[in-house]
Design a protein around this motif. Sequence first.
Motif: not given
Length: 198
Positions: A46-51, A80-101
């Motif tokens: 259920a996590l979103d980026v803003e969480d 883990v914060i560093r990894l999440l930040q990298e994942l958020i950046t990479e996800t936004r390269q492919y998808f227009d979403t605020n969903v974390l996973f």
Amino acid sequence: MKDPLTEDEVRLLLQQPNQRQYAQYRDYVMLMLFIDSGMRVQEVCALDVEDIDLTTRCVHLPASKNKNRKSRVILLSAEVIRLLQELITETRQYFDTNVLFVSNFGERLTPDGIRTNIKKYAKRAGLRKTVSPHAFRRFYAKHSALNGMDLFSLQRILGHADITTTRRYIQLNNEDLVQQHNQYSPLSNVLRKKRREY
């Protein structure tokens, strides 16, 4: 009684995802989050980026995303914060979403999808025991307690309404008890202090 994951088994599981592939890198980050936070699989889905608060290094889990309908704050390690930040950046390269996973198609991952992936990594690692997202929650609880976290803090982090539920998560085997005795034995402390005085 469940057979909990050992530290060696967790290390082995973390070696399985191929981090050069987006989906497996996402799974690696998710495994790290499970291990570092003790979160439930439904909460992670259920996590979103803003969480995620990257500055204060925590997850602000609103009541609507929590099993017992009470909001809670979950602290995370710098790694883990560093990894999440990298994942958020990479996800936004492919998808227009605020969903974390997200899946390879940009949709929110489901608990069943996560369970399937974890079973795949456990099989790849050669583990014979059943490995599920909940196994990481039990691992977090047990090892936090072994490392000195008090039961009341652990109860709040895990989001348990009753402390007896938290106590059931901490299943110590004989090896754990020997290690704890060696570390916290009153006699050992007395003898160490006595040696320092001479």
